[in-house]
Design an enzyme around this catalytic site. Structure first.
Site, PDB file in Angstrom:
ATOM      1  N   ARG A 163       8.337   3.553   3.894  1.00 23.22           N
ATOM      2  CA  ARG A 163       8.447   2.483   4.781  1.00 23.22           C
ATOM      3  C   ARG A 163       9.845   1.833   4.581  1.00 23.22           C
ATOM      4  NH1 ARG A 163       2.807  -0.884   5.074  1.00 23.22           N
ATOM      5  NH2 ARG A 163       3.044  -0.834   2.592  1.00 23.22           N
TER       6      ARG A 163
ATOM      7  N   ARG B   2      -6.892  -7.594   0.229  1.00 20.87           N
ATOM      8  CA  ARG B   2      -5.594  -7.963   0.697  1.00 20.87           C
ATOM      9  C   ARG B   2      -5.897  -8.153   2.336  1.00 20.87           C
ATOM     10  NH1 ARG B   2      -2.309  -3.687   1.037  1.00 20.87           N
ATOM     11  NH2 ARG B   2      -0.628  -5.387   1.761  1.00 20.87           N
TER      12      ARG B   2
ATOM     13  N   CYS C 205       0.872  -1.049  -0.115  1.00 16.77           N
ATOM     14  CA  CYS C 205      -0.036   0.025   0.055  1.00 16.77           C
ATOM     15  C   CYS C 205       0.827   1.160   0.088  1.00 16.77           C
ATOM     16  CB  CYS C 205      -0.988  -0.088   1.160  1.00 16.77           C
ATOM     17  SG  CYS C 205      -2.509  -1.074   1.242  1.00 16.77           S
TER      18      CYS C 205
ATOM     19  N   ASP D 128      -3.327   1.155  11.932  1.00 17.91           N
ATOM     20  CA  ASP D 128      -4.395   0.307  10.966  1.00 17.91           C
ATOM     21  C   ASP D 128      -5.732   0.558  11.441  1.00 17.91           C
ATOM     22  OD1 ASP D 128      -2.118  -0.606   9.330  1.00 17.91           O
ATOM     23  OD2 ASP D 128      -2.133  -2.692  10.359  1.00 17.91           O
TER      24      ASP D 128
END
Length: 422
Positions: A121, A397, A116, A305
């Site tokens: 990251r 996902r 994503c 999240d």
């Protein structure tokens, strides 16, 4: 591309079971490479990311099959430690394969992982951790070659409690000579699950769930049968969905201890939550209340999240709420989509100021990432009229056919296949 068509305005009611945790299953699937033989994993969700990981394992030479929520992996046939670039580009979690392949074969070749687009990251903490264990690392453009004749235990301090780096170091260190101690380790429940799986294979690890993990190297590991923990993010998503629709639902096969910070925030918003063993009852009869300030931080604080999902609830709350994102700088992409539906949200740097509105309205919106997609589904469930969520491959996902779960709770949601071109 497939879409979700949602007719909003129906309170969710009923009971559902929460499937296994994607973020626990992926590193455990990678860890199977550490022991030659056949592993059996239960409670594995049927997701795009899981399918991608199984395809990578097959490309390395494993025999890997999924039937229902059970995955069987035979690792004795592995013939390569070179992860295909095409598959690695589809999923960031493919980086988990570095540690176990290096530990078993002494070398691994990887590429920059995909996933994503929620912000930068880096994998530098992964590489530094493996270097501390004695690995030599060479970088060629986007290709990384990691090798070591023999891994040696060491003391490793993580500059940030990265979940992925913690797990990769754990998997590499289980077969290193001597003792490895990870300081400032991530404390997520999924790391505890990985520790339990590795110990079931014969590893010697203590401390997962705290900020210090100690791994005493062993010479050999054996295949085992294991059950994955329930997905706390999926559970949290459904807690929020029930509250946003003024519903009343029961979640089964869930661990409330994994959701402490989320439950606390929802209770501050006026949501009624009762936990009993592996069951959570949630209801919200009145308009939710604003929450003055929520800050995302590593576990056990509020999880990034679930930031976008809770933002939907706050967009319907009475008053002004503030959400500060400290993990990923690209995690507010769903705000523009929620604004199309009538939400009143202003973003300033890493903070979102959410002024609750009486109602949201159906619109055509686009899932920009996994959790943003889940948030838009919740918004569609709570909105007046019809909402169409596009780019739902992102949602697939991390949620095992989310529309099936919602229909069982009385929602009007259907998956629409793309119209064939003439």
């Amino acid at each position: 591309m497939e879409k979700l068509v949602i007719e909003g305005g129906r309170p969710l009611t009923g009971a559902i079971q929460i499937h296994g945790a994607k973020n626990a299953a992926l590193p455990i699937l990678a860890a199977c490479l550490l022991a030659s033989g056949t592993h059996t994993l239960h409670n594995v969700p049927n997701l795009l990311d899981i399918d991608t990981m199984l395809r990578i394992l097959r490309a390395l030479g494993c025999r890997a099959e999924q039937q229902g929520d059970t995955v069987t992996i035979t690792t004795s046939t592995v013939h390569s430690s070179h992860i295909p670039e095409e598959l690695m580009g589809q999923m960031r979690s493919s980086i988990f394969l570095m540690g176990p392949l290096l530990a078993r074969f002494g070398s691994v070749t990887v590429y920059q992982p995909g996933g994503c687009a929620i912000g930068e990251r880096k994998i530098d903490l992964h590489l530094k951790g493996l270097q501390a264990l004695g690995a030599d690392i060479e970088e060629f453009s986007n290709r990384i070659v990691c090798s070591a004749e023999a891994l040696q235990g060491n003391e490793i301090f993580l500059d940030f409690p990265s979940v992925g780096a913690t797990e990769n170091i754990m998997m590499a260190a289980v077969k290193a000579e001597g003792t490895t101690t990870i300081y400032n380790a991530a404390r997520e429940p999924e790391i505890q699950d990985l520790q339990n799986f590795l110990n079931a294979m014969g590893a010697d690890i203590i401390g997962a769930g705290t900020d210090t993990i100690t791994i005493r190297g062993v010479t050999a590991l054996s295949p085992c049968t294991y059950r994955i923990i329930p997905d706390r993010i999926v559970a949290g998503t459904f807690l929020v969905a029930a509250a946003a629709t003024r519903g009343n639902i029961t979640l089964e096969r869930v661990n409330p201890a994994h959701l402490t910070s989320v439950i606390h925030v929802l209770k501050r918003a006026g949501v009624q939550i009762i936990a009993d063993g592996d069951i959570i009852h949630v209801s919200c009869k009145a308009r939710p209340k604003a929450v003055e300030r929520i800050v995302t931080s590593p576990h056990p604080s509020f999880p990034t999240d679930l930031q976008s999902q809770v933002m939907v609830l706050l967009s319907l709350a009475d008053g002004l709420s503030v959400m500060k994102e400290t993990i990923f700088e690209g995690r507010f992409k769903h705000v523009d989509e929620l604004s199309r539906m009538g939400a009143d949200i202003r973003v300033d740097m890493s903070s979102a100021f959410i002024r609750g509105v009486p109602r949201l309205y159906g619109a055509t919106v686009e899932a920009t990432d996994l959790r943003a997609g889940a948030a838009l589904v919740i918004a569609g469930l709570a909105a007046h009229g019809t909402t169409i969520v596009e780019q739902i491959h992102h949602i697939d996902r991390g949620y095992d056919r989310i529309e099936h779960m919602l229909v069982r709770l009385g929602a009007s949601v259907r998956r629409q296949a793309p119209v064939p071109s003439e």
